[in-house]
Scaffold this motif. Structure first.
Motif, PDB file in Angstrom:
ATOM      1  N   GLY A 264      -3.953  -4.471  -6.061  1.00  0.00           N
ATOM      2  CA  GLY A 264      -2.903  -3.723  -6.738  1.00  0.00           C
ATOM      3  C   GLY A 264      -2.804  -4.059  -8.210  1.00  0.00           C
ATOM      4  O   GLY A 264      -2.151  -3.347  -8.971  1.00  0.00           O
TER       5      GLY A 264
ATOM      6  N   SER B 160       3.138  -7.207  -1.816  1.00  0.00           N
ATOM      7  CA  SER B 160       4.540  -7.109  -1.401  1.00  0.00           C
ATOM      8  C   SER B 160       5.244  -8.455  -1.538  1.00  0.00           C
ATOM      9  O   SER B 160       6.443  -8.521  -1.758  1.00  0.00           O
ATOM     10  CB  SER B 160       4.630  -6.629   0.041  1.00  0.00           C
ATOM     11  OG  SER B 160       4.103  -7.627   0.880  1.00  0.00           O
TER      12      SER B 160
ATOM     13  N   TRP C  30       7.199  -8.882  -4.572  1.00  0.00           N
ATOM     14  CA  TRP C  30       8.288  -7.950  -4.874  1.00  0.00           C
ATOM     15  C   TRP C  30       9.627  -8.397  -4.309  1.00  0.00           C
ATOM     16  O   TRP C  30      10.474  -8.927  -5.034  1.00  0.00           O
ATOM     17  CB  TRP C  30       7.948  -6.534  -4.377  1.00  0.00           C
ATOM     18  CG  TRP C  30       9.012  -5.555  -4.748  1.00  0.00           C
ATOM     19  CD1 TRP C  30      10.002  -5.102  -3.940  1.00  0.00           C
ATOM     20  CD2 TRP C  30       9.227  -5.002  -6.039  1.00  0.00           C
ATOM     21  NE1 TRP C  30      10.824  -4.270  -4.638  1.00  0.00           N
ATOM     22  CE2 TRP C  30      10.379  -4.193  -5.943  1.00  0.00           C
ATOM     23  CE3 TRP C  30       8.575  -5.100  -7.262  1.00  0.00           C
ATOM     24  CZ2 TRP C  30      10.889  -3.486  -7.025  1.00  0.00           C
ATOM     25  CZ3 TRP C  30       9.081  -4.391  -8.334  1.00  0.00           C
ATOM     26  CH2 TRP C  30      10.222  -3.599  -8.212  1.00  0.00           C
TER      27      TRP C  30
ATOM     28  N   ALA D  34       8.702   0.600  -2.386  1.00  0.00           N
ATOM     29  CA  ALA D  34       8.101  -0.594  -1.784  1.00  0.00           C
ATOM     30  C   ALA D  34       8.116  -0.483  -0.263  1.00  0.00           C
ATOM     31  O   ALA D  34       7.116  -0.781   0.400  1.00  0.00           O
ATOM     32  CB  ALA D  34       8.854  -1.842  -2.233  1.00  0.00           C
TER      33      ALA D  34
ATOM     34  N   ALA E   9       5.450   1.855   0.797  1.00  0.00           N
ATOM     35  CA  ALA E   9       4.112   1.260   0.689  1.00  0.00           C
ATOM     36  C   ALA E   9       3.863   0.302   1.844  1.00  0.00           C
ATOM     37  O   ALA E   9       2.761   0.243   2.395  1.00  0.00           O
ATOM     38  CB  ALA E   9       3.966   0.532  -0.646  1.00  0.00           C
ATOM     39  N   ASN E  10       4.874  -0.430   2.234  1.00  0.00           N
ATOM     40  CA  ASN E  10       4.705  -1.388   3.317  1.00  0.00           C
ATOM     41  C   ASN E  10       4.502  -0.727   4.665  1.00  0.00           C
ATOM     42  O   ASN E  10       4.029  -1.365   5.597  1.00  0.00           O
ATOM     43  CB  ASN E  10       5.910  -2.331   3.385  1.00  0.00           C
ATOM     44  CG  ASN E  10       5.664  -3.561   2.557  1.00  0.00           C
ATOM     45  OD1 ASN E  10       4.590  -3.687   1.969  1.00  0.00           O
ATOM     46  ND2 ASN E  10       6.633  -4.443   2.502  1.00  0.00           N
TER      47      ASN E  10
ATOM     48  N   ARG F 218      -2.546   2.115  -0.736  1.00  0.00           N
ATOM     49  CA  ARG F 218      -1.367   1.255  -0.705  1.00  0.00           C
ATOM     50  C   ARG F 218      -1.376   0.293  -1.896  1.00  0.00           C
ATOM     51  O   ARG F 218      -0.370   0.109  -2.580  1.00  0.00           O
ATOM     52  CB  ARG F 218      -1.355   0.471   0.612  1.00  0.00           C
ATOM     53  CG  ARG F 218      -0.222  -0.504   0.715  1.00  0.00           C
ATOM     54  CD  ARG F 218      -0.122  -1.131   2.097  1.00  0.00           C
ATOM     55  NE  ARG F 218       0.941  -2.114   2.091  1.00  0.00           N
ATOM     56  CZ  ARG F 218       0.764  -3.407   1.827  1.00  0.00           C
ATOM     57  NH1 ARG F 218      -0.462  -3.847   1.564  1.00  0.00           N
ATOM     58  NH2 ARG F 218       1.780  -4.228   1.805  1.00  0.00           N
TER      59      ARG F 218
ATOM     60  N   TRP G 183       1.344  -0.028  -4.900  1.00  0.00           N
ATOM     61  CA  TRP G 183       2.023  -1.268  -5.265  1.00  0.00           C
ATOM     62  C   TRP G 183       1.850  -1.560  -6.763  1.00  0.00           C
ATOM     63  O   TRP G 183       2.793  -1.946  -7.448  1.00  0.00           O
ATOM     64  CB  TRP G 183       1.467  -2.446  -4.464  1.00  0.00           C
ATOM     65  CG  TRP G 183       2.277  -2.748  -3.244  1.00  0.00           C
ATOM     66  CD1 TRP G 183       1.858  -2.673  -1.956  1.00  0.00           C
ATOM     67  CD2 TRP G 183       3.636  -3.181  -3.213  1.00  0.00           C
ATOM     68  NE1 TRP G 183       2.881  -3.017  -1.113  1.00  0.00           N
ATOM     69  CE2 TRP G 183       3.996  -3.338  -1.866  1.00  0.00           C
ATOM     70  CE3 TRP G 183       4.599  -3.426  -4.188  1.00  0.00           C
ATOM     71  CZ2 TRP G 183       5.255  -3.741  -1.459  1.00  0.00           C
ATOM     72  CZ3 TRP G 183       5.858  -3.832  -3.797  1.00  0.00           C
ATOM     73  CH2 TRP G 183       6.175  -3.985  -2.442  1.00  0.00           C
TER      74      TRP G 183
END
Lengths: 308, 538, 282
Positions: free
Chosen positions: B340, B436, B439, B467, B470-471, B482, B486
């Motif tokens: 990412g 992630s 974040w 977010a 994306a998860n 993905r 991110w």
């Protein structure tokens, strides 16, 4: 005598109680949250609250302290927040090296201090006397961290005479012990010097000399034993000063003792260890003073118990 | 997949030299090595240990369902032989290996996996990693202490574990590779109680033989380890309480094989410029970013222009020089080794003139007074002073508050305490190689709560929704999209300038000449700091 | 004046006073004496690899790890050391004297309570106490001064206490009491004048202890806050470099030892001069 000792013991207990109270209170005021520390950065607010409750940190201060005292009386110093072990286990693992270093350090102090003190007293007001006393002053004027770093640099890194810190045999012990000893010896040498001079002026020494005893014999048999008496309570007081020096010297030399444990705990705000170590040091100081005071009673019959 | 070693000229050279040598020899079993660390190993309980020095020790004593290929961030099954993910992304079925034995001789089964996860989540365990398992069904009940079981975990037979999630979670397999998900035997945990961490029993490549608190630990090879031929080493002695400088000097004298704390700044140049040691030095990327948080709720930092001005005022190249070039300047929250990472993103340039102009526009032409919090161990206060000087160039007078780590963390967790915090020493090193992780706790709304880690108090609900979306992308073929998504979330966040990303630190470590194994093992991005299972003695 | 002359006759004391004078001058006139701003991080103060420069013709004492001029930092650091030495020790002497005199003069419950508290403080490992206080109170120059005072007053209180008792037991005080002099009168006309020498000696010796404690606290990172230079925090910031850049430890280290030594020597000589019974012995 028995009354005197009982009274002293009673005071000792009161002092220890005061020390735990003050330390615990100071720790209570520190702006850091142990529960959050334990819970880690992924924790939710509920998890933190749950841990706080488990540790009793949600109780009012006096309850927390009473709980601590209650456990202390049963020999339970609590569990470290960071290391998650019994504080007593952690301290037990480190008390040995610290006692070693302390014994060696105080030993070096006494040997250097008493020797220099005697020499200076015999040669009083000579150039040698002034030089020795200047040396003793440099010792007491040097911070431990500077002396330790310089000793490590010159004797271990540059000259390679000693290992670079760490724990193990006598070779590891020597450099930190000498560092502590040299710095602490100043007070002893000055005290021995002045008390030697005192004794030398006293009548019974003149009598002894007049009786035709040799100078050396008078010094060893009559002067020295009397001159050393004030050194004994000094050792008691010294233990407290020593504890502070240990924190620094153990950290610089990587000596796995109580001082290092204390410093790590302070950095991590590991409150149970900080309180534990402070209490232990206070015990050492109080007991040291107690023993020294009682020892002096036996050595020096002139002290009047009722007035001390 | 991302590259592990960055193309630092020196590192490339070092790698080339050692690579050429190592190509000829193959790993061979046997040998005892000595590893040093400065700080105590607090605990070896996998549910609790969360320190630099015990992280990979625990990985060598225990295993989880998932792990990574040695020296990389590529996920592979470990105690699980294989796994399946349901189409809706909610159910994970792990098929366990047969015949894997704990150090106490008993075979590991599905019940142990269930027990271990439930133990970590149980608040009585006081695990710092419990929060990672929040996507498992039944987490809330278990974490509140209402029940001790996780209803989302079932064990149809001894070798199958089924885990149901309450929402799709692309990071779940990474979570299962965390130390906190290691499998422990119930009987040993119950026998030792809270002291299990001092008497660890796992399935890992090594066993704990001996531990003198505060002095040393001895690991010996687990002959029954399920991977044939692993580990190579017979024994590892960990010596504790060794100052990193002293450890290095001892390594030069041949008394130490691996300096676990790496090369301290003071000796870095000496080593780098010494031909004898150059080739023993290893460099690796960490999943780490050092940053300054700008508390978006505290005036005048609530003004976007002020935050942008601060971003443009700091000379990151100079800061990197102050730490002897052991890092690369950063312009976004994600580190380069993280999926990412947007290598085309330019970020805020170093431009004091523009910064001054922005301050003027914001109405702070004469600057203002503020505070910069920093942890009080070297080199952090030095870096803070470099930042302070840069800020003073544009008129911002920042007073430095240098405090113990716990106090800085406490200050960051209060909304109106710390206007700026330099993250060094407490910085975010990713728990697992997924964006992630950078974040939620540190830039998302969930972290912007009292006691949270979002010290910028930045809460952008739109980005939080992004977010979450994306998860939820769990399919293998969605991973590229993905990661890109991110990357966008982070660069969009930078438009609001809640942080000043300063640098991505690199890890420099050194091992003795007799140590073999790829360089990447000594700077393993996941088995931090060293992957003990695969290194060997020449 | 005669006291000063007597002190100056001793070579070591004359040298000490000279050194103290130099430090005072350095502290007061730091902006004029220091070659550079002590907080300015010079671009060419570091090598291209980020290493500090050893002593050279631009930077006489070399540079520190941020490329600042070490000499300038040491000159400004003299301010920190002296301010803390004087202020903190001043507070300690005042508290110590108050406690000691009160306890020795009033006696009874108040007196013994005060002395028990003093005993309690004596049993505290001083450094641990200071670190704990510094951590709670968030270090700054004045807080550090206060913390050190909190630790250092204890010894002074003990000495003053025993002095007070011995003076109060003297005949002339008893006579004053019998002729009905008020306590305050006795306090001001007899006690304080007799205590003055002791106070003076401790005020001097105490500065030495204070300088050392400040340096140690700063060395542990809980002392004076950067970028304000203090001899202790210069060493703190460069401690990891001491094997490769010894000058960063040596110069401030020698300064700390020299200042502490000077105050010790002067204090010791003062004690000799002011207390004739001890002359030539201690």
């Amino acid at each position: 005598m028995a009354w005197y000792v009982t009274k002293r013991l009673f005071y000792a207990v009161l002092i220890l109680l005061g020390v735990t109270f003050i330390t615990y209170f100071l720790m209570y005021l520190i702006p850091a949250d142990p529960a959050r520390q334990i819970a880690g950065r992924s924790a939710t607010v509920e998890v933190v609250a749950n841990i706080r409750h488990q540790l009793g940190l949600d109780l009012p201060f006096y309850q927390q302290y009473l709980r601590y005292l209650g456990n202390l009386l049963q020999g339970d110093l609590g569990r470290s927040y960071v290391q998650r072990s019994q504080v007593s286990d952690l301290m037990a693992a480190r008390i040995g090296p610290t006692l070693q270093l302390m014994a060696a350090g105080i030993g070096v102090e006494l040997v250097i201090g008493i020797t220099l003190g005697i020499v200076a007293a015999i040669k009083r007001n000579s150039a040698l006397d002034r030089m020795l006393m200047a040396f003793s002053f440099i010792g007491v004027s040097s911070p431990h961290f500077i002396a330790a770093m310089l000793a490590l640099y010159f004797f271990a890194v540059k000259l390679g005479w000693f290992p670079l810190g760490g724990y193990g045999g006598i070779e590891h012990l020597l450099l930190p012990a000498i560092t502590l000893g040299v710095l602490g010896s100043g007070w002893y040498s000055r005290m021995v010097r002045s008390s030697m001079i005192d004794v030398l002026h006293q009548d019974f020494i003149r009598t002894a000399r007049a009786k035709g005893l040799t100078r050396v014999r008078v010094l060893l048999r009559h002067v020295l034993p009397n001159a050393i008496i004030p050194v004994i309570p000094m050792i008691g007081i010294d233990i407290g000063i020593f504890m502070s020096g240990l924190v620094v010297v153990e950290s610089v030399f990587g000596w796995p003792g109580i001082g290092q444990l204390a410093w790590q705990a302070i950095q991590q705000v590991d409150i149970p260890i900080i309180v534990g170590v402070t209490t232990l040091s206070a015990v050492a100081i109080v007991v040291g003073n107690l023993i020294a005071d009682i020892a002096v009673l036996f050595v020096d019959p002139r002290i009047d118990v009722k007035h001390s | 997949m991302q590259k592990i070693l960055k193309g630092f000229a020196l590192a490339a050279l070092a790698a080339a030299i050692s690579g050429a040598v190592q190509a000829q020899d193959t790993p061979k079993p046997g040998g005892d090595v000595i590893v040093t660390y400065q700080n105590d190993v607090a605990t070896l309980d996998p549910a609790i240990g969360y320190d630099w020095q015990n992280w990979s020790m625990i990985k060598s004593l225990f295993d989880g369902l998932m792990d990574y290929e040695p020296g990389t961030t590529n996920l592979v099954p470990d105690l699980a032989e294989r796994y399946e993910i349901s189409d809706d992304g909610l159910t994970y079925t792990f098929h366990l290996r047969h015949g894997v034995k704990f150090h106490n001789g008993r075979e590991m089964t599905a019940a142990d996996v269930k027990y271990s996860l439930e133990r970590t989540v149980n608040p009585k365990t006081q695990s710092p990693g419990a929060g990672f398992f929040s996507s498992i069904v039944g987490f809330d009940e278990a974490s509140s202490g209402a029940t001790t079981t996780l209803s989302g975990i079932s064990t149809p037979d001894d070798y199958t574990v089924e885990i149901t999630l309450s929402a799709p979670d692309a990071t779940f397999l990474h979570v299962m590779a965390l130390n906190f998900a290691s499998v422990v035997p119930k009987e040993a945990v119950e026998k030792w109680g809270p002291d299990f961490g001092k008497h660890p029993v796992g399935t890992g490549a090594f066993k704990l033989k001996d531990w003198a608190l505060g002095q040393h630990l001895t690991f010996v090879k687990n002959d029954d380890y399920y991977r044939q031929g692993i580990p190579y080493l017979d024994q590892i002695d960990f010596q504790i309480g060794q100052d990193p400088n002293v450890a290095l000097l001892r390594l030069q004298r041949g008394e130490v094989d691996i300096a676990g704390d790496g090369i301290p700044p003071a000796q870095f140049l000496q080593f780098k410029n010494d031909p004898d040691f150059q080739k023993l030095m290893v460099v690796g990327d960490q999943l780490h970013t050092g940053y300054v948080t700008l508390n978006v709720t505290m005036p005048p930092l609530d003004n976007l222009k002020v935050r942008q001005a601060i971003n443009m005022a700091i000379n990151k190249d100079r800061i990197v020089r102050v730490i002897n070039g052991r890092a690369t300047p950063a312009n976004q929250p994600l580190p380069p080794a993280m999926p990412g990472y947007d290598k085309d993103y330019q970020g805020y340039p170093y431009d004091p003139e523009k910064a001054k102009a922005l301050l003027e526009e914001a109405g702070f032409g004469d600057g203002f007074d503020t505070e910069l919090y920093v942890m009080n161990t070297d080199p952090q206060p030095r870096i803070a002073q470099a930042i302070q000087q840069d800020l003073s160039e544009i008129g911002i007078r920042a007073q430095i508050k240098s405090l113990a780590q716990a106090n800085v963390i406490a200050a960051g967790g209060e909304e109106d305490q710390a206007p700026m915090i330099w993250s060094g020493g407490m910085a975010w090193i990713a728990d697992f190689p997924d964006p992630s992780n950078f974040w939620g706790p540190i830039l998302g709304c969930e972290g912007a709560v009292p006691g949270g880690w979002n010290w910028a108090w930045y809460c952008n609900e739109k980005l939080d929704a992004e977010a979450d979306a994306a998860n939820a992308m769990v399919k293998p073929d969605q991973q590229e999209a993905r990661a890109e998504r991110w990357g966008e979330i982070f660069t969009t966040a930078m438009d609001d300038a809640p942080w000043v990303p300063i640098f991505n630190e690199q890890r420099y470590t050194v091992h003795s000449a007799r140590m073999g194994g790829e360089d990447a093992l000594y700077v393993d991005p996941v088995h931090v700091p060293v992957n003990y299972d695969y290194i060997w003695v020449k | 004046m005669t006291l000063l002359m007597a002190l100056l006759k001793r070579k070591s004391v004359a040298l000490s006073l000279l050194f103290i004078l130099i430090v005072v001058v350095a502290a007061v006139f730091a902006p004029w004496l220091a070659p550079y701003d002590p907080t300015e991080q010079f671009f060419d103060g570091l090598t291209i690899e980020g290493a500090p420069l050893p002593p050279n013709s631009d930077f006489y004492f070399g540079t520190d790890l941020l490329g600042r001029d070490l000499l300038s930092r040491i000159i400004y650091g003299a301010r920190t050391s002296l301010i803390i030495g004087v202020v903190s020790n001043g507070i300690a002497v005042i508290i110590g004297t108050l406690v000691g005199v009160t306890a020795g003069f009033v006696r009874g419950w108040t007196g013994s309570l005060l002395m028990r508290f003093t005993d309690l403080m004596m049993s505290f490992p001083a450094l641990l106490l200071a670190i704990a206080l510094a951590a709670i109170l968030r270090p700054s120059l004045w807080i550090v001064a206060l913390v050190i005072a909190m630790v250092n007053w204890v010894q002074i209180a003990r000495v003053i206490y025993s002095e007070t008792i011995s003076i109060a037991a003297k005949d002339f005080v008893a006579v004053e009491r019998t002729i009905g002099a008020s306590s305050l009168r006795i306090l001001f006309s007899h006690l304080l004048p007799h205590l003055l020498p002791t106070i003076l000696v401790w005020a001097t010796l105490g500065i030495s202890t204070t300088v050392l404690l400040e340096a140690t606290l700063s060395f542990l990172g809980v002392g004076v806050q950067p970028p304000m230079p203090s001899w202790g925090n210069i060493i703190f910031e460069s401690q990891t470099y001491f094997t490769s850049a010894l000058w960063l430890v040596l110069f401030p280290g020698v300064a700390i030892i020299a200042l502490s030594l000077s105050f010790n020597l002067v204090g010791d000589a003062l004690r000799d001069e002011l207390d004739p019974t001890l002359k030539g012995r201690l």
